[in-house]
Design an enzyme around this catalytic site. Structure first.
Site, PDB file in Angstrom:
ATOM      1  N   LYS A 129      13.319   1.353   4.359  1.00 49.46           N
ATOM      2  CA  LYS A 129      12.019   0.891   3.855  1.00 49.46           C
ATOM      3  C   LYS A 129      11.919  -0.600   4.106  1.00 49.46           C
ATOM      4  O   LYS A 129      12.933  -1.291   4.202  1.00 49.46           O
ATOM      5  CB  LYS A 129      11.906   1.163   2.346  1.00 49.46           C
ATOM      6  CG  LYS A 129      10.485   1.191   1.824  1.00 49.46           C
ATOM      7  CD  LYS A 129       9.834   2.540   2.018  1.00 49.46           C
ATOM      8  CE  LYS A 129       8.414   2.560   1.480  1.00 49.46           C
ATOM      9  NZ  LYS A 129       7.859   3.908   1.435  1.00 49.46           N
TER      10      LYS A 129
HETATM   11  P1  NAD Z   1      -2.856   2.670  -0.441  1.00 52.27           P
HETATM   12  O1  NAD Z   1      -2.698   1.199  -0.266  1.00 52.27           O
HETATM   13  O2  NAD Z   1      -3.688   3.426   0.539  1.00 52.27           O
HETATM   14  O3  NAD Z   1      -3.457   2.984  -1.906  1.00 52.27           O
HETATM   15  C1  NAD Z   1      -2.844   2.514  -3.062  1.00 52.27           C
HETATM   16  C2  NAD Z   1      -3.734   2.848  -4.229  1.00 52.27           C
HETATM   17  O4  NAD Z   1      -3.071   2.463  -5.433  1.00 52.27           O
HETATM   18  C3  NAD Z   1      -5.061   2.128  -4.198  1.00 52.27           C
HETATM   19  O5  NAD Z   1      -6.094   3.008  -4.619  1.00 52.27           O
HETATM   20  C4  NAD Z   1      -4.881   1.028  -5.236  1.00 52.27           C
HETATM   21  O6  NAD Z   1      -6.073   0.599  -5.813  1.00 52.27           O
HETATM   22  C5  NAD Z   1      -3.986   1.733  -6.236  1.00 52.27           C
HETATM   23  N1  NAD Z   1      -3.283   0.793  -7.099  1.00 52.27           N
HETATM   24  C6  NAD Z   1      -2.571  -0.301  -6.750  1.00 52.27           C
HETATM   25  N2  NAD Z   1      -2.111  -0.927  -7.857  1.00 52.27           N
HETATM   26  C7  NAD Z   1      -2.537  -0.205  -8.911  1.00 52.27           C
HETATM   27  C8  NAD Z   1      -2.401  -0.346 -10.300  1.00 52.27           C
HETATM   28  N3  NAD Z   1      -1.707  -1.356 -10.831  1.00 52.27           N
HETATM   29  N4  NAD Z   1      -2.968   0.589 -11.107  1.00 52.27           N
HETATM   30  C9  NAD Z   1      -3.682   1.611 -10.581  1.00 52.27           C
HETATM   31  N5  NAD Z   1      -3.855   1.783  -9.263  1.00 52.27           N
HETATM   32  C10 NAD Z   1      -3.289   0.888  -8.446  1.00 52.27           C
HETATM   33  O7  NAD Z   1      -1.380   3.255  -0.533  1.00 52.27           O
HETATM   34  P2  NAD Z   1      -0.906   4.748  -0.264  1.00 52.27           P
HETATM   35  O8  NAD Z   1      -0.440   4.821   1.142  1.00 52.27           O
HETATM   36  O9  NAD Z   1      -1.920   5.693  -0.783  1.00 52.27           O
HETATM   37  O10 NAD Z   1       0.415   4.802  -1.174  1.00 52.27           O
HETATM   38  C11 NAD Z   1       0.355   5.115  -2.570  1.00 52.27           C
HETATM   39  C12 NAD Z   1       1.732   5.562  -3.024  1.00 52.27           C
HETATM   40  O11 NAD Z   1       2.146   6.683  -2.231  1.00 52.27           O
HETATM   41  C13 NAD Z   1       2.857   4.537  -2.867  1.00 52.27           C
HETATM   42  O12 NAD Z   1       3.786   4.726  -3.914  1.00 52.27           O
HETATM   43  C14 NAD Z   1       3.487   4.906  -1.549  1.00 52.27           C
HETATM   44  O13 NAD Z   1       4.832   4.454  -1.447  1.00 52.27           O
HETATM   45  C15 NAD Z   1       3.403   6.407  -1.642  1.00 52.27           C
HETATM   46  N6  NAD Z   1       3.506   7.112  -0.362  1.00 52.27           N
HETATM   47  C16 NAD Z   1       2.639   6.845   0.658  1.00 52.27           C
HETATM   48  C17 NAD Z   1       2.753   7.560   1.848  1.00 52.27           C
HETATM   49  C18 NAD Z   1       1.794   7.377   2.985  1.00 52.27           C
HETATM   50  O14 NAD Z   1       1.895   8.108   3.976  1.00 52.27           O
HETATM   51  N7  NAD Z   1       0.826   6.469   2.899  1.00 52.27           N
HETATM   52  C19 NAD Z   1       3.768   8.501   1.999  1.00 52.27           C
HETATM   53  C20 NAD Z   1       4.625   8.763   0.928  1.00 52.27           C
HETATM   54  C21 NAD Z   1       4.474   8.051  -0.241  1.00 52.27           C
END
Ligand code: NAD
Length: 439
Positions: A129
């Protein structure tokens, strides 16, 4: 640790009680949560448990200084990280996060969860990561590109299509991946599309990658619902985080007939018991940057989100969101962890006592890395699949992974998380044992 310093756990450690200082994460942080999860699985590993320390130390940590010239002519320095937790089963694999609160401890935990996830769904990768401690919303497009390119150059000494393959995570996207791929390619003198996944389709990206994590969350959510006799068509869903993961998952649940009753993101919380129009909300978020101000629902206090009654709760934002402060207030049947590490171990216990079924991140959000794997395979063979093929293969991987962990959970009377860790840790440590220690 100073910039550019690398640490490898291949070198002999004095004893298992003498962990390096950076491994002594306080028990409340994500690395502390991960260590507790490993301690819970150790008794189930039989003779392989003698290798357990391997999982408690990242293989390699790189901390880099990322200096760039800002648009106003000043020089800014950002701290960047790339952690390769384990590469026993294959190259490192895991996303890159841009966030003002990113820490080394957080990236270590995220890299370790990638090792577990990749092994749990049986894709041939280790775990890695990366991250930069920066608020990308405060950067111009030019500044964001310079940060990305300098960071990529700095970590270029340990990434590569056969060594460690980054991907998008919070606040990084296809454009960031395109810059990373281009920078790495310029430095090695040839176009290396397989160095990152989550790229634009025109640069060797895969159809279906953008939606893959949310789609995987939806698939395992449906599998879990079926196991407890919950009908998706009448289910109430609450979602925290409406980005790549939460937004897509919400849309798919609505298309299957479910009602999204509440959504929270970094701008606020909205609530509508009769169901929020997910498509309209996606458009609103794309235009406004967050859910706040959405006309089709009523605003709610952020803390009230955790008390809303639902059938499925999807945390899809950041780590530690479900913790000892709010876990006992949660009124739902299934938590499907879209985010990485959203539930602390104490909260996990509280939810279990309250009969809430938790589908852990290492299975629930593995759809993204699964289609990243498909993308990487397609890049190597320069032969690209249709979206239907990808979604079909993704669904198969997710269903099979879910069925395996469900069975192990039933057989051992453990949580689904511990079951996933049993399967994953056995795969990783078996590989470690068969490879043996070098020299
Ligand atoms: P993203 O940047 O597209 O979205 C993140 C979301 O979280 C946004 O809606 C943001 O407003 C919200 N957020 C941020 N801080 C916050 C808070 N304090 N309270 C409430 N909401 C909050 O990111 P993503 O790619 O959707 O990733 C979200 C999670 O999923 C992360 O933990 C990431 O590690 C995990 N993840 C993502 C992927 C991927 O393919 N993108 C894969 C596996 C896991």
């Amino acid at each position: 640790m100073s910039a550019q310093q690398t640490v490898s756990n291949d070198s002999p450690m004095p004893s298992k009680h003498a962990l390096p200082s950076y491994l002594h994460a306080d028990s409340l942080g994500p690395w502390g949560s991960y260590l507790q999860q490993i301690d819970r699985v150790a008794p189930h590993l039989g003779s392989l448990s003698r290798w357990i320390e391997t999982l408690k130390r990242p293989k390699r940590i790189l901390v880099v200084d990322v200096p760039i010239e800002m648009d106003d002519g000043t020089i800014a320095h950002f701290e960047g990280y790339r952690v390769q937790h384990n590469t026993s089963r294959g190259p490192g694999k895991g996303g890159v996060r841009y966030h003002q609160d990113v820490t080394l401890s957080e990236v270590m935990a995220l890299s370790a969860w990638m090792s577990i996830k990749n092994a749990a769904v049986n894709v041939p990768y280790g775990g890695a990561k990366g991250g930069i401690r920066v608020d990308p919303r405060k950067l111009s497009r030019g500044e964001l590109e310079r940060v990305t390119r300098r960071y990529t150059s700095e970590i270029g000494i340990i990434i590569g299509p056969n060594t460690d393959i980054p991907a998008p995570d919070v606040n990084t996207n296809e454009q960031v991946m395109a810059w990373m791929m281009d920078t790495y390619s310029m430095n090695v003198g040839q176009t290396a599309t397989g160095v990152v996944t989550g790229k634009p389709i025109s640069l060797g990206g895969s159809l279906g990658r953008r939606e893959a994590t949310g789609r995987g969350v939806f698939t395992v959510g449906c599998e879990a619902a079926r196991r407890i006799g919950l009908d998706i068509a009448s289910a109430r869903v609450a979602v925290q985080g409406f980005g790549n993961v939460g937004g897509i998952a919400a849309k798919l649940f609505v298309e299957a007939g479910a009602k999204v009753v509440a959504v929270q993101d970094h701008t606020g919380t909205i609530y509508k018991p009769s169901g929020i129009d997910a498509h309209a909300l996606l458009e609103h978020v794309a235009a406004q940057g967050g859910v706040a101000g959405f006309a089709g629902a009523e605003p709610l206090g952020d803390d009230d989100f955790w008390g809303i009654e639902s059938d499925i709760l999807i945390p899809a934002a950041l780590e530690g969101q479900i913790n000892e402060k709010n876990a006992s207030r949660i009124r739902t049947k299934i938590v499907v962890e879209g985010a990485n590490g959203p539930t602390t171990p104490i909260a996990d216990d509280i939810l279990r006592e309250n009969n809430v079924l938790v589908i852990p991140d290492v299975v629930a959000n593995a759809g993204g890395v699964t289609v990243s794997y498909f993308e990487w395979v397609q890049d190597f063979s320069s032969f690209f699949w249709t979206e239907d093929e990808i979604n079909h293969r993704l669904e198969r991987v997710m269903r099979e992974a879910f069925a395996s962990v469900w069975q192990v959970a039933q057989e051992n009377d453990v949580s689904v998380r511990t079951a996933a860790y049993i399967i994953a840790c056995k795969r990783i440590l078996m590989a470690r044992e068969m490879r043996g220690l070098y020299p």
